[in-house]
Structure formats: structure tokens, C-alpha cells
Design a protein around this motif. Structure first.
Motif, PDB file in Angstrom:
ATOM      1  N   UNK A 145       0.830  -1.208   0.000  1.00 26.49           N
ATOM      2  CA  UNK A 145       0.000   0.000   0.000  1.00 26.49           C
ATOM      3  C   UNK A 145       0.863   1.256   0.000  1.00 26.49           C
ATOM      4  N   UNK A 146       1.951   1.229   0.759  1.00 26.21           N
ATOM      5  CA  UNK A 146       2.858   2.384   0.788  1.00 26.21           C
ATOM      6  C   UNK A 146       3.529   2.577  -0.560  1.00 26.21           C
ATOM      7  N   UNK A 147       3.867   1.505  -1.226  1.00 30.34           N
ATOM      8  CA  UNK A 147       4.485   1.613  -2.548  1.00 30.34           C
ATOM      9  C   UNK A 147       3.541   2.278  -3.536  1.00 30.34           C
ATOM     10  N   UNK A 148       2.255   1.967  -3.429  1.00 23.42           N
ATOM     11  CA  UNK A 148       1.267   2.590  -4.316  1.00 23.42           C
ATOM     12  C   UNK A 148       1.107   4.075  -3.993  1.00 23.42           C
ATOM     13  N   UNK A 149       1.166   4.416  -2.698  1.00 26.47           N
ATOM     14  CA  UNK A 149       0.955   5.803  -2.277  1.00 26.47           C
ATOM     15  C   UNK A 149       2.215   6.660  -2.370  1.00 26.47           C
ATOM     16  N   UNK A 150       3.354   6.062  -2.730  1.00 25.23           N
ATOM     17  CA  UNK A 150       4.599   6.822  -2.762  1.00 25.23           C
ATOM     18  C   UNK A 150       4.524   8.062  -3.649  1.00 25.23           C
ATOM     19  N   UNK A 151       3.957   7.996  -4.880  1.00 26.58           N
ATOM     20  CA  UNK A 151       3.863   9.231  -5.680  1.00 26.58           C
ATOM     21  C   UNK A 151       3.071  10.335  -4.985  1.00 26.58           C
ATOM     22  N   UNK A 152       2.011   9.959  -4.251  1.00 26.54           N
ATOM     23  CA  UNK A 152       1.223  10.956  -3.533  1.00 26.54           C
ATOM     24  C   UNK A 152       2.037  11.559  -2.395  1.00 26.54           C
ATOM     25  N   UNK A 153       2.784  10.700  -1.681  1.00 27.07           N
ATOM     26  CA  UNK A 153       3.599  11.168  -0.563  1.00 27.07           C
ATOM     27  C   UNK A 153       4.678  12.131  -1.053  1.00 27.07           C
ATOM     28  N   UNK A 154       5.328  11.779  -2.160  1.00 26.41           N
ATOM     29  CA  UNK A 154       6.352  12.663  -2.719  1.00 26.41           C
ATOM     30  C   UNK A 154       5.746  13.969  -3.217  1.00 26.41           C
ATOM     31  N   UNK A 155       4.570  13.864  -3.846  1.00 24.10           N
ATOM     32  CA  UNK A 155       3.941  15.071  -4.394  1.00 24.10           C
ATOM     33  C   UNK A 155       3.607  16.068  -3.308  1.00 24.10           C
ATOM     34  N   UNK A 156       3.282  15.572  -2.099  1.00 23.48           N
ATOM     35  CA  UNK A 156       2.930  16.475  -1.010  1.00 23.48           C
ATOM     36  C   UNK A 156       4.030  17.429  -0.630  1.00 23.48           C
ATOM     37  N   UNK A 157       5.286  17.037  -0.860  1.00 24.11           N
ATOM     38  CA  UNK A 157       6.421  17.894  -0.535  1.00 24.11           C
ATOM     39  C   UNK A 157       6.963  18.597  -1.769  1.00 24.11           C
ATOM     40  N   UNK A 158       7.180  17.831  -2.828  1.00 24.14           N
ATOM     41  CA  UNK A 158       7.851  18.368  -4.014  1.00 24.14           C
ATOM     42  C   UNK A 158       7.031  19.471  -4.660  1.00 24.14           C
ATOM     43  N   UNK A 159       5.721  19.299  -4.761  1.00 22.12           N
ATOM     44  CA  UNK A 159       4.900  20.312  -5.415  1.00 22.12           C
ATOM     45  C   UNK A 159       4.939  21.642  -4.673  1.00 22.12           C
ATOM     46  N   UNK A 160       4.907  21.576  -3.344  1.00 20.73           N
ATOM     47  CA  UNK A 160       4.982  22.809  -2.557  1.00 20.73           C
ATOM     48  C   UNK A 160       6.304  23.522  -2.778  1.00 20.73           C
ATOM     49  N   UNK A 161       7.396  22.762  -2.817  1.00 20.35           N
ATOM     50  CA  UNK A 161       8.714  23.358  -3.025  1.00 20.35           C
ATOM     51  C   UNK A 161       8.832  23.958  -4.425  1.00 20.35           C
ATOM     52  N   UNK A 162       8.302  23.267  -5.412  1.00 17.97           N
ATOM     53  CA  UNK A 162       8.391  23.759  -6.796  1.00 17.97           C
ATOM     54  C   UNK A 162       7.596  25.037  -6.971  1.00 17.97           C
ATOM     55  N   UNK A 163       6.374  25.071  -6.457  1.00 19.03           N
ATOM     56  CA  UNK A 163       5.532  26.247  -6.623  1.00 19.03           C
ATOM     57  C   UNK A 163       5.972  27.421  -5.756  1.00 19.03           C
ATOM     58  N   UNK A 164       6.919  27.177  -4.844  1.00 19.99           N
ATOM     59  CA  UNK A 164       7.458  28.268  -4.024  1.00 19.99           C
ATOM     60  C   UNK A 164       8.656  28.943  -4.670  1.00 19.99           C
ATOM     61  N   UNK A 165       9.122  28.432  -5.789  1.00 20.01           N
ATOM     62  CA  UNK A 165      10.318  28.977  -6.432  1.00 20.01           C
ATOM     63  C   UNK A 165      10.227  30.469  -6.771  1.00 20.01           C
ATOM     64  N   UNK A 166       9.062  30.988  -7.217  1.00 16.82           N
ATOM     65  CA  UNK A 166       9.028  32.431  -7.535  1.00 16.82           C
ATOM     66  C   UNK A 166       9.305  33.342  -6.339  1.00 16.82           C
ATOM     67  N   UNK A 167       9.195  32.837  -5.113  1.00 13.71           N
ATOM     68  CA  UNK A 167       9.369  33.672  -3.937  1.00 13.71           C
ATOM     69  C   UNK A 167      10.765  33.575  -3.321  1.00 13.71           C
ATOM     70  N   UNK A 168      11.623  32.742  -3.866  1.00  9.90           N
ATOM     71  CA  UNK A 168      12.920  32.528  -3.223  1.00  9.90           C
ATOM     72  C   UNK A 168      13.872  33.690  -3.500  1.00  9.90           C
TER      73      UNK A 168
END
Length: 366
Positions: A145-168
Motif C-alpha cells: 500500500x505504501x508503494x502505491x501511495x509513494x507518488x502521492x507522498x512525494x507530491x505532497x512535498x515536491x509540489x509545494x517546493x516547486x511552486x514556491x520557487x518564484x518567492x525565493x
């Protein structure tokens, strides 16, 4: 010890270790690193990762010496029934306290962000039901189950970091050494305890198909967690500045509140909270299962399922003891993180005792 739970491979074990550790990025762990490293918090994260990887090296040798056995069984055979029980009790006490603190931290973060009027007992009960069911189903179901949810778990962090780039602002990463090179190195070693949960892979070693994969899974999970921690700390410092970033109660949540995708995509932090829920649910379930099977192994019981309900009741009561979130935060920073360094030394001491006493498959073969 008989457990009809199936088996997991290298990929599932690595995903479980990573999910257990990465959930801390949604809590206050980045603030700890920024507080001690300032603009060089990303360097503290890298030192933390290197120290954790070095301390994990003996795990592979210990697992190969005692294939198909969990931490409690390894401790009993390597150190004897009495001393081995003391090692198991230390791990059990640390896992129990860490799990109770994480459970309360989970409820406090949810109450402080999106559910302000919800009693902590309600959220705690929901989390315990999920943890108990996952442990009842066994490690193989949890790993898949964790292997299936891994893309969701990664997206929860990576997407926030990517969309914060204009403010850095890159200038906020200076001075390069932050509060000083000595503080960076010592702080990284001190906070290596943040990666101590990787040792739970040894408690779950009985379920891995190949004992050679135990060290590899633990080290890969810690390496991924360390790299993502460094990236998260760097983005937080570049967006908020080191002094303000260290004071954020929920760093990634506060960062997601700044994300703007247009007039028709508002309140993106609600989506991030959903991703975070999956990550924390896996962390709690894995730690709970490791706690239950280690306790079962120490008592030499044939099955772990009868332990699930009484352990869940104890966790429910213990998690509600802290008065507020400040007590939970202080407990995690001042007690659980330093004691996590001691967890790293349990496999090291067990391996040394096994070599001295000639225990394990190599001694039997000879």
C-alpha cells in the motif's frame, strides 16, 4: 516466531523507511535544523544524513548473521535472555514514546491548521484505528500500500517546493556557513537522531526476503530523507529567511499557504494536508507494527495480533497526557531526538556481543 504476514522486498522496505522519516518534514523537524544552522540549515541536513548512514552500517552484518529474525530475537540470541531483554525494552520504550508523541503531534497539527474545533481524542482514535488495522493485515499489505501511495507522498512535498520557487531569494542563504562550521557539524551529528527510526527495518527483518537488503533499504531511505530535508530547509530559508523560518510552527503548511496558482485555484494548503495525512498514516502504522512485533518477540509469543488492542489503548491514553503542543515539541526536540542516537548503537552493541560470544549463522556453520 510464527507470523503469517508474507514478505517484502527491497523496494517496499526502502519505501517504508523513507515514508517513516519523510513525515517529519511536515512537522517541526525543518525548524530544528534551521534553528541550529541558520542559513546553512541545508548543510546541517547533509551532515545529519552522513552521520545516520555511518551509524547504520552494522545493520547489514547483524541481519546476515541472524537471517529471518526480528530485533527481539536477535537481541536474545546475541546478548543472552536477560541482557537481550534490556536491549529490547530500550527499543520498545523509545518506540512507544516516539509513537505517542508523533500521534499527539499529528492531532495538534491538524487542529492548528484545518480542524480547530475538533477534540484531540477524536483524531487520535481515527489514527489508532488505521494503525491497528494496518498491523492486523501485516507488513506485506502495508508495504504494498505504501508503494502505491509513494507518488502521492512525494507530491505532497515536491509540489509545494516547486511552486514556491518564484518567492525565493538566494541572498538569504548567506553567510554560507551560517552560525559557524562547528555549529553546523555538531548540530548535524546531534540531529542524526531524527533518522533513528530507520532502525525499525531491523525489527521487521523477519519479513524481508533477503537479509542482504536490510542495510541497503535503511541507507537508501535515510539518503532520500536527507536530500529532501536539505532541499526543504534551503527553500524555507530562501522564502522566509532563517529567523522567520525557524519560528514557523508548521513550515511546509505555512509555505503552501503562499502558493498562488490563479483565481480558480485557491487554498492549495488543503490539498497538501491530504497528502500529508497519507504520509503520517504510514509513519504511524509502521512504527506501531514495529512496536507490536518487538514486544511480541521479547515475550516469545507466537502471534502479534492479540497485542494490538491493548497497545493501542495504552497509546491512546499516553498521547493525551501532554498539556499542549509546546510540551510535545519540547519532548521531541530535547528528549526523543538525543535518545534516538542511542537507538543507532543498539545494533552496534548487539553485533559486537554476537562476535564476542560467537553467535549467529557463521558460528553454527563453523
Amino acid at each position: 516466531m510464527i507470523r503469517e504476514e508474507g514478505h517484502i522486498g527491497l523496494l517496499e522496505a526502502t519505501v517504508l523507511v523513507y515514508a517513516v522519516l519523510s513525515a517529519k518534514l511536515f512537522m517541526q523537524a525543518p525548524g530544528f535544523l534551521i534553528d541550529i544552522g541558520g542559513p546553512a540549515a541545508w548543510q546541517v541536513a547533509l551532515v545529519m544524513t552522513a552521520a545516520g548512514l555511518v551509524l547504520l552500517l552494522p545493520i547489514g552484518a547483524l541481519a546476515r548473521r541472524f537471517p529471518g529474525q526480528g530485533l527481539a530475537e536477535i537481541a536474545e540470541e546475541a546478548a543472552g535472555p536477560y541482557l537481550g531483554s534490556l536491549f529490547s525494552l530500550y527499543v520498545i520504550a523509545w518506540l512507544f514514546t516516539t509513537l505517542a508523541n508523533s500521534l499527539r503531534n499529528f492531532t495538534e497539527v491538524y487542529i492548528g491548521t484545518i480542524l480547530p474545533n475538533t477534540p484531540p481524542s477524536v483524531l487520535t482514535l481515527v489514527a489508532l484505528v488505521c494503525m491497528g488495522y494496518a498491523s492486523y493485515r501485516g507488513l506485506e499489505s502495508l508495504g504494498r500500500a505504501t508503494q502505491v501511495m509513494l507518488p502521492v507522498i512525494l507530491a505532497g512535498i515536491v509540489l509545494v517546493l516547486v511552486f514556491s520557487m518564484p518567492r525565493i531569494q538566494l541572498s538569504r542563504l548567506y553567510p554560507f556557513w551560517g552560525h559557524g562550521l562547528i555549529d553546523t557539524v555538531t548540530g548535524g551529528i546531534y540531529y542524526a537522531g531524527l533518522a533513528a527510526e530507520a532502525v525499525v527495518v531491523l525489527a521487521l527483518a523477519y519479513s524481508l526476503r533477503d537479509a542482504k537488503n536490510i542495510r541497503k533499504a535503511a541507507m537508501l531511505g535515510v539518503a532520500l530523507f536527507g536530500l529532501l530535508s536539505a532541499l526543504t530547509c534551503a527553500v524555507l530559508v530562501m522564502v522566509f529567511g532563517a529567523p522567520d523560518a525557524a519560528q514557523q510552527p508548521f513550515p511546509l503548511f505555512n509555505l503552501s499557504q503562499l502558493v498562488y496558482l490563479g483565481r480558480f485555484f485557491q487554498r492549495t494548503e488543503a490539498l497538501m494536508v491530504m497528502f500529508w495525512f497519507f504520509n503520517v498514516a504510514v509513519r504511524l502504522a509502521v512504527l506501531f507494527h514495529a512496536l507490536v512485533v518487538t514486544f511480541t518477540g521479547m515475550l516469545r509469543l507466537p502471534y502479534h495480533r492479540p497485542i494490538i488492542f491493548p497497545m493501542a489503548v495504552l497509546l491512546f491514553a499516553t498521547s493525551l497526557l501532554p498539556e499542549d503542543s509546546l510540551v510535545v515539541l519540547r519532548l521531541m526536540r530535547d528528549w526523543l531526538t538525543p535518545s534516538g542516537l542511542g537507538i543507532f548503537f543498539v545494533p552496534i552493541l548487539l553485533l559486537a556481543l554476537a562476535l564476542i560470544r560467537g553467535k549467529g549463522v557463521r558460528s553454527h556453520a563453523a
